[in-house]
Motif scaffolding. Structure first.
Motif, PDB file in Angstrom:
ATOM      1  N   LEU A 102       0.604  -0.892   0.174  1.00 45.50           N
ATOM      2  CA  LEU A 102       0.034  -0.317   0.018  1.00 45.50           C
ATOM      3  C   LEU A 102       1.275   1.452   0.167  1.00 45.50           C
ATOM      4  O   LEU A 102       0.226   2.362  -0.223  1.00 45.50           O
ATOM      5  N   ALA A 103       1.976   0.828   0.360  1.00 47.65           N
ATOM      6  CA  ALA A 103       3.064   2.099   0.109  1.00 47.65           C
ATOM      7  C   ALA A 103       3.501   2.713  -0.620  1.00 47.65           C
ATOM      8  O   ALA A 103       3.998   3.767  -1.775  1.00 47.65           O
ATOM      9  N   GLU A 104       3.258   1.375  -2.156  1.00 39.09           N
ATOM     10  CA  GLU A 104       4.028   1.786  -2.893  1.00 39.09           C
ATOM     11  C   GLU A 104       2.378   2.232  -4.822  1.00 39.09           C
ATOM     12  O   GLU A 104       1.872   2.042  -4.101  1.00 39.09           O
ATOM     13  N   PRO A 105       3.135   3.059  -5.100  1.00 34.07           N
ATOM     14  CA  PRO A 105       1.932   3.365  -6.466  1.00 34.07           C
ATOM     15  C   PRO A 105       0.614   2.014  -7.118  1.00 34.07           C
ATOM     16  O   PRO A 105      -0.198   2.494  -7.328  1.00 34.07           O
ATOM     17  N   ASP A 106       1.646   0.738  -7.569  1.00 35.37           N
ATOM     18  CA  ASP A 106       0.428  -0.455  -7.557  1.00 35.37           C
ATOM     19  C   ASP A 106       0.269  -1.276  -6.556  1.00 35.37           C
ATOM     20  O   ASP A 106       0.804  -2.618  -6.456  1.00 35.37           O
ATOM     21  N   TRP A 107      -0.286  -0.586  -5.672  1.00 37.61           N
ATOM     22  CA  TRP A 107      -0.783  -1.388  -4.575  1.00 37.61           C
ATOM     23  C   TRP A 107      -2.151  -2.945  -5.292  1.00 37.61           C
ATOM     24  O   TRP A 107      -1.997  -3.626  -4.165  1.00 37.61           O
ATOM     25  N   ALA A 108      -2.803  -2.134  -6.159  1.00 44.00           N
ATOM     26  CA  ALA A 108      -4.050  -3.148  -6.103  1.00 44.00           C
ATOM     27  C   ALA A 108      -3.517  -4.158  -6.590  1.00 44.00           C
ATOM     28  O   ALA A 108      -4.487  -4.911  -6.207  1.00 44.00           O
ATOM     29  N   ALA A 109      -3.020  -5.069  -7.095  1.00 46.93           N
ATOM     30  CA  ALA A 109      -2.737  -6.499  -7.666  1.00 46.93           C
ATOM     31  C   ALA A 109      -2.468  -6.969  -6.157  1.00 46.93           C
ATOM     32  O   ALA A 109      -2.871  -8.129  -6.231  1.00 46.93           O
ATOM     33  N   ALA A 110      -1.584  -6.728  -5.593  1.00 40.91           N
ATOM     34  CA  ALA A 110      -1.370  -6.746  -4.103  1.00 40.91           C
ATOM     35  C   ALA A 110      -2.842  -7.436  -3.138  1.00 40.91           C
ATOM     36  O   ALA A 110      -2.792  -8.429  -2.814  1.00 40.91           O
ATOM     37  N   TYR A 111      -3.436  -6.395  -3.605  1.00 40.00           N
ATOM     38  CA  TYR A 111      -4.657  -6.592  -2.971  1.00 40.00           C
ATOM     39  C   TYR A 111      -5.705  -7.589  -3.308  1.00 40.00           C
ATOM     40  O   TYR A 111      -6.392  -8.790  -3.380  1.00 40.00           O
ATOM     41  N   VAL A 112      -5.822  -7.886  -4.802  1.00 36.27           N
ATOM     42  CA  VAL A 112      -5.826  -9.049  -5.405  1.00 36.27           C
ATOM     43  C   VAL A 112      -5.493 -10.034  -5.155  1.00 36.27           C
ATOM     44  O   VAL A 112      -6.236 -11.547  -5.141  1.00 36.27           O
ATOM     45  N   ARG A 113      -4.185 -10.605  -5.117  1.00 37.51           N
ATOM     46  CA  ARG A 113      -3.685 -11.947  -4.484  1.00 37.51           C
ATOM     47  C   ARG A 113      -3.867 -11.778  -3.279  1.00 37.51           C
ATOM     48  O   ARG A 113      -3.917 -12.985  -2.470  1.00 37.51           O
ATOM     49  N   PHE A 114      -3.958 -10.635  -2.184  1.00 36.75           N
ATOM     50  CA  PHE A 114      -5.018 -10.979  -0.941  1.00 36.75           C
ATOM     51  C   PHE A 114      -6.250 -11.889  -0.651  1.00 36.75           C
ATOM     52  O   PHE A 114      -6.503 -12.835  -0.112  1.00 36.75           O
ATOM     53  N   GLU A 115      -6.886 -11.269  -1.834  1.00 34.58           N
ATOM     54  CA  GLU A 115      -7.536 -11.801  -1.981  1.00 34.58           C
ATOM     55  C   GLU A 115      -8.175 -13.392  -2.171  1.00 34.58           C
ATOM     56  O   GLU A 115      -9.182 -14.661  -1.700  1.00 34.58           O
ATOM     57  N   LEU A 116      -7.157 -13.831  -3.305  1.00 37.67           N
ATOM     58  CA  LEU A 116      -7.439 -15.247  -4.303  1.00 37.67           C
ATOM     59  C   LEU A 116      -6.881 -15.661  -2.680  1.00 37.67           C
ATOM     60  O   LEU A 116      -6.950 -16.940  -2.423  1.00 37.67           O
ATOM     61  N   SER A 117      -5.141 -15.353  -1.930  1.00 41.02           N
ATOM     62  CA  SER A 117      -4.932 -16.049  -0.474  1.00 41.02           C
ATOM     63  C   SER A 117      -5.742 -16.518   0.500  1.00 41.02           C
ATOM     64  O   SER A 117      -6.047 -17.492   0.671  1.00 41.02           O
ATOM     65  N   LEU A 118      -6.830 -15.289   0.697  1.00 37.33           N
ATOM     66  CA  LEU A 118      -7.894 -15.668   1.328  1.00 37.33           C
ATOM     67  C   LEU A 118      -8.908 -17.260   1.174  1.00 37.33           C
ATOM     68  O   LEU A 118      -9.288 -17.861   1.953  1.00 37.33           O
ATOM     69  N   LEU A 119      -8.912 -16.691  -0.348  1.00 39.53           N
ATOM     70  CA  LEU A 119     -10.344 -18.061  -0.600  1.00 39.53           C
ATOM     71  C   LEU A 119      -9.317 -19.422  -0.327  1.00 39.53           C
ATOM     72  O   LEU A 119     -10.194 -20.437  -0.120  1.00 39.53           O
ATOM     73  N   ALA A 120      -8.395 -19.099  -0.718  1.00 36.64           N
ATOM     74  CA  ALA A 120      -7.251 -20.593  -0.990  1.00 36.64           C
ATOM     75  C   ALA A 120      -7.220 -21.386   0.216  1.00 36.64           C
ATOM     76  O   ALA A 120      -7.705 -22.424   1.086  1.00 36.64           O
ATOM     77  N   SER A 121      -7.102 -19.631   1.196  1.00 41.01           N
ATOM     78  CA  SER A 121      -7.010 -20.438   3.386  1.00 41.01           C
ATOM     79  C   SER A 121      -8.187 -20.996   3.364  1.00 41.01           C
ATOM     80  O   SER A 121      -8.190 -22.358   4.112  1.00 41.01           O
ATOM     81  N   LEU A 122      -9.646 -20.451   2.728  1.00 39.67           N
ATOM     82  CA  LEU A 122     -11.016 -21.148   3.349  1.00 39.67           C
ATOM     83  C   LEU A 122     -11.118 -22.038   2.215  1.00 39.67           C
ATOM     84  O   LEU A 122     -12.160 -22.700   2.821  1.00 39.67           O
ATOM     85  N   GLY A 123     -10.502 -22.635   1.254  1.00 40.29           N
ATOM     86  CA  GLY A 123     -10.841 -23.969   0.547  1.00 40.29           C
ATOM     87  C   GLY A 123     -11.428 -24.213  -0.672  1.00 40.29           C
ATOM     88  O   GLY A 123     -11.697 -24.775  -1.463  1.00 40.29           O
TER      89      GLY A 123
END
Length: 187
Positions: A102-123
């Motif tokens: 979030l400190a970087e200008p191109d932070w949005a891809a990290a947010y998408v990766r976070f959501e995918l990681s959360l979904l993967a962790s939930l199965g």
């Protein structure tokens, strides 16, 4: 009552005495990295928390509505989706990566990766390793909404309207092109 996401103990709640005071209010903001000490008579009790700031990131985002919304959304999703006191070190790691991004200008891809990681962790993770129809890993362009598996451009051409677009930045560590973030969030 404060909700923390810890690396080893998952989402953990505790009572913070004086946590709403003007002196302590800035400490307990979403996205801040804290050293926490939890104490209770029995392990199933709510317990008391005492915390110290390690790194504060919430205040730096106050002037950027998009970044602040992403941080708030990620914290709310983690709080709502994760069971209390169940370890999710992978979600903790991806949230830490998101907060740093979030400190970087191109932070949005990290947010998408976070959501995918959360979904993967939930199965509910996506299988983007190879095409569900052909088994090859070249030319992946779609994701089946029914199976969550990748589909190649040639195999999915006939069902293009029913498939979700697979943004290339999820397959390789590249910067997203315009429109890729929206496609990633649609997944």
């Amino acid at each position: 009552i404060v909700q923390l996401l810890t690396e080893r103990h998952g989402r953990h709640a505790g009572l913070v005495r004086g946590g709403a005071s003007s002196r302590a209010r800035g400490l307990y903001q979403p996205g801040n990295l804290l050293a926490a000490r939890w104490r209770a008579r029995l392990s199933e009790h709510l317990g008391n928390l005492t915390c110290e700031m390690i790194a504060g990131s919430a205040a730096a985002l106050l002037d950027n509505g998009g970044k602040l919304a992403a941080l708030s959304s990620a914290c709310a999703l983690a709080e709502a989706a994760l069971a209390e006191r169940e370890s999710h070190a992978d979600v903790f790691e991806s949230l830490t990566v998101l907060i740093a991004a979030l400190a970087e200008p191109d932070w949005a891809a990290a947010y998408v990766r976070f959501e995918l990681s959360l979904l993967a962790s939930l199965g509910f993770g996506l299988d983007l390793a190879r095409c569900a129809a052909t088994g090859v890993n070249d030319g992946l362009a779609f994701v089946s909404p029914k199976t969550g598996r990748a589909v190649s451009l040639s195999a999915g051409a006939a069902w293009r309207e029913k498939l979700l677009a697979l943004p290339p930045f999820l397959l390789a560590d590249t910067n997203p092109a315009p429109g890729d973030i929206a496609q990633g969030l649609a997944l």
